[in-house]
Design an enzyme around this catalytic site. Structure first.
Site, PDB file in Angstrom:
ATOM      1  N   GLU A 196       0.816  -1.208   0.000  1.00  0.00           N
ATOM      2  CA  GLU A 196       0.000   0.000   0.000  1.00  0.00           C
ATOM      3  C   GLU A 196       0.856   1.267   0.000  1.00  0.00           C
ATOM      4  OE1 GLU A 196      -3.776   2.124   0.389  1.00  0.00           O
ATOM      5  OE2 GLU A 196      -3.120   0.201  -0.392  1.00  0.00           O
ATOM      6  N   GLU A 198      -5.818  -4.788 -11.098  1.00  0.00           N
ATOM      7  CA  GLU A 198      -6.967  -4.892 -10.200  1.00  0.00           C
ATOM      8  C   GLU A 198      -7.923  -3.774 -10.565  1.00  0.00           C
ATOM      9  OE1 GLU A 198      -6.245  -5.430  -5.973  1.00  0.00           O
ATOM     10  OE2 GLU A 198      -8.071  -4.285  -5.520  1.00  0.00           O
TER      11      GLU A 198
END
Length: 664
Positions: A179, A255
């Site tokens: 992240e 994604e």
């Protein structure tokens, strides 16, 4: 009646240009575009296929057929799975193949099974593994996996070696993601370690997050450029960066989607499947998630290509994104090539065209309007789409095509009577030309491929709520999966456990096995917890045998009305009945234990079995220890409803047995 139907088809499809249609050339005289890498789905990130494995046959196989069987349903080209890291990664926790540094077990979880089922249906499917999180030992006490890149690389490569050794699975790609950022040294070391162990065929997708700064880093670092095969971005909004294009690497939307799978979700998927290439030169698009097989009241409920969240009833729903996927996947394959002649339609919408280089051609057209194709992210700029007539002129090696198969989806938002993946009569071309009248919110496929099929099964059983009376003694001698049915681990990992040293009634139990906080990007709870049941439960009794294994600091709980899970689990409220190894108990209104409803002495200690029971009715709750009242009439003002749950005070070893719940 037949005459009228034929009139409608004549209005929709015509081989004569005629009218005021905009003309769009489709040819290969100037060369071809980028090579197509496929359309896929993502299981994990996290625990999004959790309930799928609990379905009974034939329904489980039917769901898998709709996802993976060629020329049947979604016919997916790519399956991407989470490399479990023992940590909460969105909707739950998936177990690691190495809980500890000296531990290896390649039969935990359900991703191995899912990959094998996908391969069984489509031997050519592309497989990708990506770690969202890591066991705590990988980070050596830090919430960061790259301070010791050699350890992290070995851990990841071990998963690939185990996939081949124990499951005969050749994984094609490994993703790099965190992240916060990626680590250049780690990427290079991962490439080296893969090669060292004979995994040269495994290619690297980086950074599996944003286009930048990975694209610029690849441009400036030749060694990094050699290591990275694909630039992957999450939720790119159909756009790429200038630096990403300059790298000449494959560009993937690794994604995407992450949208509620109603008709607007289907419209989102239709738009980005085309426009990811038209706008961004992305040659693969992967949906998060593959199938919504987790409790719907967890974060991002029903954000899958289809819905399969009721193994107790057998009900599942083939949602619109399955058939929108089929418009591309049933008529193309990885290795096909986009034509350079792709783009936007004059009155809104887009079209792409692909060829196998052997004379076959597939054209996919979408006219999704703004409000009917909004994805969860990123924000969608305004645009207009209106009804239009389009003429496509085939040129070059396609000029001699005389007939195309036609498949149509109409969302029909006004009438709320959509039709998906409908086969229309083939269209005859005249001088390589055909026209189509395009309404708003439609998808068409025109193709030379004749093998497309809208697969079907008899209707599954009707939807039903989770049983009001439910129990599990966990007495499974040779479990197919490491998790107990319907228990959804939110933090920690609860696995079947056989205690061969215990000749008594608790030989087979469910054990929480994670003893160190994992390396994760989500704000995990400090406690471990697994939820089960119906989120709408209000009045219920939960009973479970518990066993603590930490002598001084151990603690376990059972709970009712647990109102949050997934990445919000740290703030979960409910009614939690705790007992501790120091001989005390506590009743709290939250998993963090901050709001205390009752507390006192319990006489509990480690290495003894106890039976806990909690009953919540209206605003009052009571608890039993070994069948005797320990506390009663604790006032519970909120939450009003939620799941049942079991868990531990911290990341510690503890066992559970003979779980039961009875709800009104």
């Amino acid at each position: 009646m037949l005459r009228c139907v034929l009139c409608v088809f004549a209005l929709l499809l015509s081989a004569e240009p005629g009218g005021s249609a905009q003309i769009y050339p489709l040819g290969d005289e100037g060369g071809l575009g980028r090579q197509f890498d496929g359309i896929g789905g993502l299981s994990g990130g996290g625990a999004t296929s959790r309930l799928l494995v609990n379905y009974a046959e034939p329904y489980r196989s039917q769901i898998l057929d709709f996802l993976f069987k060629p020329n049947f349903g979604a016919s997916l080209h790519i399956l991407k799975v989470e490399i479990g890291g023992d940590a909460q990664t969105t909707d739950g926790t998936e177990p690691s193949h190495m809980h500890y540094e000296n531990d290896e077990n390649f039969f935990r979880g359900y991703e191995w099974w899912l990959m094998k089922e996908a391969k069984k249906r489509n031997p050519n499917i592309t497989l990708i593994g990506l770690p969202w999180a890591f066991p705590g030992w990988v980070g050596h006490g830090k919430n960061w996996p790259y301070d010791f890149p050699d350890i992290t690389a070995s851990y990841v490569v071990n998963w690939f070696l185990g996939a081949k050794r124990y499951h005969d699975l050749d994984i094609d790609y490994v993703g790099i993601w965190n992240e916060r950022n990626f680590d250049v040294k780690y990427i290079k070391l991962l490439r080296y370690t893969l090669d060292k162990f004979g995994l040269q065929r495994v290619r690297i997708v980086a950074s599996d997050n944003l286009w930048e700064p990975i694209a610029l880093s690849v441009l400036l670092d030749p060694e990094l450029s050699t290591a990275v095969d694909v630039l992957g971005a999450h939720y790119p909004g159909t756009k790429t960066s200038a630096e990403a294009l300059k790298t000449q690497k494959k560009l993937w939307s690794s994604e995407d989607y992450s949208t509620f799978n109603n008709e607007v979700g289907g419209g989102c998927w239709a738009r980005i499947l085309n426009q990811n290439y038209v706008n961004g030169n992305m040659t693969a698009t992967i949906s998060w998630n593959l199938v919504a097989s987790y409790y719907e009241d967890l974060p991002f409920g029903r954000d899958g290509l289809m819905t399969a969240e009721e193994p107790w009833s057998g009900n599942y729903v083939v949602e619109s994104p399955i058939w929108i996927t089929a418009h591309t996947t049933q008529f193309t394959q990885p290795g096909w090539t986009y034509l350079q002649t792709v783009g936007h339609l004059d009155q809104g919408g887009s079209y792409v065209a692909l060829t196998d280089g052997e004379g076959n051609l597939t054209v996919v057209i979408e006219t999704m309007t703004h409000d009917h194709s909004v994805c969860i992210r990123p924000p969608l700029p305004r645009f207009n789409v209106t009804a239009q007539k389009a003429t496509f002129q085939l040129k070059g090696s396609f000029a001699s095509i005389t007939e195309l198969q036609v498949w149509q989806s109409q969302f029909n938002f006004k009438t709320k009577q959509p039709t998906f993946f409908k086969k229309l009569p083939p269209i005859k071309l005249v001088n390589g030309s055909f026209s189509v009248s395009l309404a708003e919110d439609e998808v068409y496929t025109f193709t030379t491929i004749t093998t497309g099929t809208k697969g079907s099964f008899p209707d599954p059983p009707p939807s039903a709520r989770f049983p009001k009376a439910y129990k599990d003694d966990f007495d499974v001698r040779s479990p197919s999966f490491s998790e107990a049915p319907n228990f959804a681990d939110q933090t920690g990992v609860f696995e079947y456990y056989t205690n061969l040293s215990d000749p008594g009634p608790h030989v087979f139990t469910l054990r929480q096995v994670v003893t160190e906080r994992p390396v994760t990007w989500v704000a995990d709870a400090d406690q471990t917890v697994s939820v089960v049941g119906d989120f709408q439960w209000q009045n219920l009794t939960v009973t479970c045998d518990v066993f603590m294994e930490e002598v001084q600091t151990g603690g376990v709980f059972i709970a009712a009305r647990v109102d949050r899970g997934g990445q919000s689990v740290r703030n979960a409220k409910g009614v939690y009945f705790w007992v501790f190894a120091d001989g005390t108990y506590k009743v709290t209104n939250d998993i963090a234990g901050q709001t205390v409803l009752a507390e006192g002495l319990s006489g509990t200690r480690a290495y003894h079995w106890y039976t806990l029971s909690i009953t919540v009715t209206g605003h009052l709750a009571s608890g039993l220890l070994n069948g005797y009242p320990l506390w009663k009439n604790a006032v519970v003002l909120s939450p009003k409803n939620g799941w049942a749950a079991i868990g531990t005070k911290s990341f510690e070893l503890a066992q559970f047995d003979n779980f039961a719940v009875v709800a009104d």
